[in-house]
Design a protein around this motif. Structure first.
Motif, mmCIF file in Angstrom:
data_model
loop_
_atom_site.group_PDB
_atom_site.id
_atom_site.type_symbol
_atom_site.label_atom_id
_atom_site.label_comp_id
_atom_site.label_asym_id
_atom_site.label_seq_id
_atom_site.Cartn_x
_atom_site.Cartn_y
_atom_site.Cartn_z
ATOM 1 N N ARG A 92 0.834 -1.214 0.000
ATOM 2 C CA ARG A 92 0.000 0.000 0.000
ATOM 3 C C ARG A 92 0.859 1.250 0.000
ATOM 4 N NH1 ARG A 92 -4.019 0.749 4.494
ATOM 5 N NH2 ARG A 92 -2.377 -0.151 5.758
ATOM 6 N N ARG A 93 1.910 1.227 0.823
ATOM 7 C CA ARG A 93 2.791 2.401 0.898
ATOM 8 C C ARG A 93 3.483 2.655 -0.436
ATOM 9 N NH1 ARG A 93 4.473 4.766 5.391
ATOM 10 N NH2 ARG A 93 3.861 2.948 6.632
ATOM 11 N N GLN A 94 3.913 1.581 -1.103
ATOM 12 C CA GLN A 94 4.556 1.717 -2.407
ATOM 13 C C GLN A 94 3.593 2.282 -3.440
ATOM 14 O OE1 GLN A 94 6.198 -2.093 -3.494
ATOM 15 N NE2 GLN A 94 7.206 -2.386 -1.507
ATOM 16 N N PHE A 95 2.345 1.786 -3.408
ATOM 17 C CA PHE A 95 1.353 2.280 -4.356
ATOM 18 C C PHE A 95 1.100 3.767 -4.149
ATOM 19 C CE2 PHE A 95 -3.074 3.584 -4.828
ATOM 20 C CZ PHE A 95 -3.222 3.464 -6.198
ATOM 21 N N VAL A 96 0.875 4.179 -2.901
ATOM 22 C CA VAL A 96 0.598 5.589 -2.622
ATOM 23 C C VAL A 96 1.769 6.456 -3.070
ATOM 24 C CG1 VAL A 96 0.224 7.291 -0.783
ATOM 25 C CG2 VAL A 96 -1.003 5.122 -0.739
ATOM 26 N N ALA A 97 2.991 5.993 -2.837
ATOM 27 C CA ALA A 97 4.172 6.751 -3.248
ATOM 28 C C ALA A 97 4.238 6.886 -4.768
ATOM 29 C CB ALA A 97 5.431 6.078 -2.720
ATOM 30 N N ARG A 98 3.947 5.798 -5.498
ATOM 31 C CA ARG A 98 3.951 5.851 -6.960
ATOM 32 C C ARG A 98 2.861 6.765 -7.489
ATOM 33 N NH1 ARG A 98 3.769 0.552 -10.230
ATOM 34 N NH2 ARG A 98 4.315 2.048 -11.865
ATOM 35 N N ALA A 99 1.676 6.671 -6.882
ATOM 36 C CA ALA A 99 0.568 7.515 -7.319
ATOM 37 C C ALA A 99 0.874 8.983 -7.092
ATOM 38 C CB ALA A 99 -0.709 7.123 -6.574
ATOM 39 N N ALA A 100 1.482 9.297 -5.960
ATOM 40 C CA ALA A 100 1.744 10.689 -5.595
ATOM 41 C C ALA A 100 2.908 11.296 -6.365
ATOM 42 C CB ALA A 100 2.008 10.786 -4.096
ATOM 43 N N ALA A 101 3.901 10.476 -6.705
ATOM 44 C CA ALA A 101 5.152 11.016 -7.244
ATOM 45 C C ALA A 101 5.152 11.186 -8.752
ATOM 46 C CB ALA A 101 6.317 10.118 -6.831
ATOM 47 N N ASN A 102 4.114 10.733 -9.445
ATOM 48 C CA ASN A 102 4.101 10.790 -10.904
ATOM 49 C C ASN A 102 2.842 11.494 -11.418
ATOM 50 O OD1 ASN A 102 6.461 8.858 -11.859
ATOM 51 N ND2 ASN A 102 5.459 7.857 -10.117
ATOM 52 N N GLN A 103 2.956 12.076 -12.597
ATOM 53 C CA GLN A 103 1.836 12.774 -13.221
ATOM 54 C C GLN A 103 1.065 11.801 -14.132
ATOM 55 O OE1 GLN A 103 0.739 15.908 -12.615
ATOM 56 N NE2 GLN A 103 2.271 15.881 -10.985
ATOM 57 N N TRP A 104 0.246 10.970 -13.508
ATOM 58 C CA TRP A 104 -0.525 9.991 -14.261
ATOM 59 C C TRP A 104 -1.723 10.646 -14.938
ATOM 60 C CZ3 TRP A 104 2.215 5.717 -14.444
ATOM 61 C CH2 TRP A 104 3.028 5.367 -13.355
ATOM 62 N N ASP A 105 -2.044 10.169 -16.131
ATOM 63 C CA ASP A 105 -3.294 10.603 -16.763
ATOM 64 C C ASP A 105 -4.485 10.014 -16.017
ATOM 65 O OD1 ASP A 105 -2.264 12.187 -18.887
ATOM 66 O OD2 ASP A 105 -1.666 10.343 -19.911
ATOM 67 N N ALA A 106 -4.295 8.845 -15.431
ATOM 68 C CA ALA A 106 -5.351 8.230 -14.628
ATOM 69 C C ALA A 106 -4.766 7.123 -13.771
ATOM 70 C CB ALA A 106 -6.456 7.666 -15.513
ATOM 71 N N VAL A 107 -5.398 6.916 -12.631
ATOM 72 C CA VAL A 107 -5.089 5.777 -11.768
ATOM 73 C C VAL A 107 -6.300 4.853 -11.838
ATOM 74 C CG1 VAL A 107 -4.551 5.013 -9.431
ATOM 75 C CG2 VAL A 107 -3.690 7.223 -10.248
ATOM 76 N N ILE A 108 -6.104 3.648 -12.353
ATOM 77 C CA ILE A 108 -7.200 2.681 -12.478
ATOM 78 C C ILE A 108 -7.077 1.686 -11.337
ATOM 79 C CG2 ILE A 108 -8.381 1.060 -13.995
ATOM 80 C CD1 ILE A 108 -6.884 2.279 -16.344
ATOM 81 N N MET A 109 -8.151 1.567 -10.549
ATOM 82 C CA MET A 109 -8.122 0.700 -9.368
ATOM 83 C C MET A 109 -9.326 -0.233 -9.350
ATOM 84 S SD MET A 109 -7.210 3.639 -6.534
ATOM 85 C CE MET A 109 -6.786 2.467 -5.251
ATOM 86 N N THR A 110 -9.110 -1.440 -8.858
ATOM 87 C CA THR A 110 -10.252 -2.317 -8.620
ATOM 88 C C THR A 110 -10.990 -1.822 -7.370
ATOM 89 O OG1 THR A 110 -8.979 -3.837 -7.221
ATOM 90 C CG2 THR A 110 -9.034 -4.297 -9.601
ATOM 91 N N ARG A 111 -12.211 -2.286 -7.207
ATOM 92 C CA ARG A 111 -12.996 -1.881 -6.039
ATOM 93 C C ARG A 111 -12.289 -2.222 -4.734
ATOM 94 N NH1 ARG A 111 -18.789 -4.420 -7.985
ATOM 95 N NH2 ARG A 111 -19.317 -2.813 -9.509
ATOM 96 N N GLU A 187 -2.936 11.259 0.455
ATOM 97 C CA GLU A 187 -1.541 11.311 0.011
ATOM 98 C C GLU A 187 -1.366 10.944 -1.456
ATOM 99 O OE1 GLU A 187 0.973 12.371 1.795
ATOM 100 O OE2 GLU A 187 -0.116 12.625 3.664
ATOM 101 N N THR A 188 -2.338 10.277 -2.041
ATOM 102 C CA THR A 188 -2.209 9.868 -3.446
ATOM 103 C C THR A 188 -2.279 11.054 -4.396
ATOM 104 O OG1 THR A 188 -4.592 9.524 -3.725
ATOM 105 C CG2 THR A 188 -3.288 7.638 -2.940
ATOM 106 N N GLY A 189 -2.951 12.127 -3.976
ATOM 107 C CA GLY A 189 -3.156 13.268 -4.863
ATOM 108 C C GLY A 189 -4.357 13.115 -5.771
ATOM 109 N N ILE A 190 -5.095 12.024 -5.650
ATOM 110 C CA ILE A 190 -6.306 11.811 -6.461
ATOM 111 C C ILE A 190 -7.318 12.906 -6.149
ATOM 112 C CG2 ILE A 190 -8.307 10.294 -6.786
ATOM 113 C CD1 ILE A 190 -6.356 7.924 -6.327
#
Length: 243
Positions: A92-111, A187-190
């Protein structure tokens, strides 16, 4: 956008609604192209600077297909796809760090993955406290109504008092929960959510004085409502902030 993809008129209209309305429901029949509408809408919101980091929540079995179709329409898109396995334990910590540190066009997540990234205890407590305040107001309104009629509905009042106490206990427990820095939803920036198959989230807690009409609520619906309320409050706060 891929050269061989041409949106149909109703898909263009759906994207226009996503750009102009704060909340949109796209309720088409199967095969009408909702996936493409969501993809185009999100990419246009990003292109126009109306959102910064949108997230798309899909049924657990749809993650790979959704990501594949996204790249078929926008081959150059930068997307981060996450399943429940990608957020298990310390991941979870790795995911949040990746989501926050990059300019993604979208974050696609399962429910399931979406539910595993919780709001901070402080944000959850603020949400629960707002519900407690509303429930207390409803309780007082019922009591006043009973007095005006010359008699109080003891059954309704007792039920509401029990519900208020339960929410207050939930609030107390949330306030006592130690925070785990760095892995909260904030923290994700979503800052924008698109939810596929939204009808599966319909069982939000609904208090009612009518016997049998009240809904206890599901964790899935409550989690989504809590996060959307957080994002709406944050957006209002940012709009009111002096520039």
């Amino acid at each position: 956008m891929a050269k061989d993809f041409s949106p149909r008129p109703h898909q263009r209209a759906a994207v226009a609604r996503m750009l102009s309305e704060p909340a949109v429901g796209l309720f088409h029949q199967v095969g009408a192209g909702k996936t493409a509408e969501m993809v185009m809408g999100v990419m246009e919101l990003r292109r126009l600077g109306m959102v910064n980091k949108p997230a798309v929540i899909v049924p657990n079995h749809m993650l790979e297909q959704f990501a594949r179709e996204w790249l078929q329409i926008y081959p150059q898109a930068r997307i981060l796809a996450a399943s429940s396995a990608d957020l298990a334990g310390d991941k979870r910590r790795q995911f949040v760090a990746r989501a926050a540190a990059n300019q993604w066009d979208a974050v696609i997540m399962t429910r399931t993955a979406f539910q595993r990234v919780s709001l901070s205890p402080e944000a959850e407590a603020a949400y629960i406290n707002a519900e407690v305040i509303q429930m207390r107001a409803e309780l007082e309104a019922v009591k006043d109504s009973g007095e005006d009629n010359g008699r109080a509905n003891a059954s309704i009042i007792k039920r509401l008092e029990k519900a208020v106490l339960a929410q207050e206990e939930t609030l107390k427990a949330k306030l006592d929960t130690p925070a785990d820095p760095g892995i909260s939803f904030e923290e994700t920036g979503i800052d924008y959510l698109v939810v596929d198959e939204l009808h599966d989230y319909k069982n939000l807690r609904t208090p009612s004085n009518i016997l049998g009409a009240a809904i206890q609520g599901s964790n899935r619906a409550s989690d989504l409502h809590m996060k959307t309320e957080f994002l709406r409050t944050a957006r209002k706060r940012n709009h009111l902030r002096p520039r």
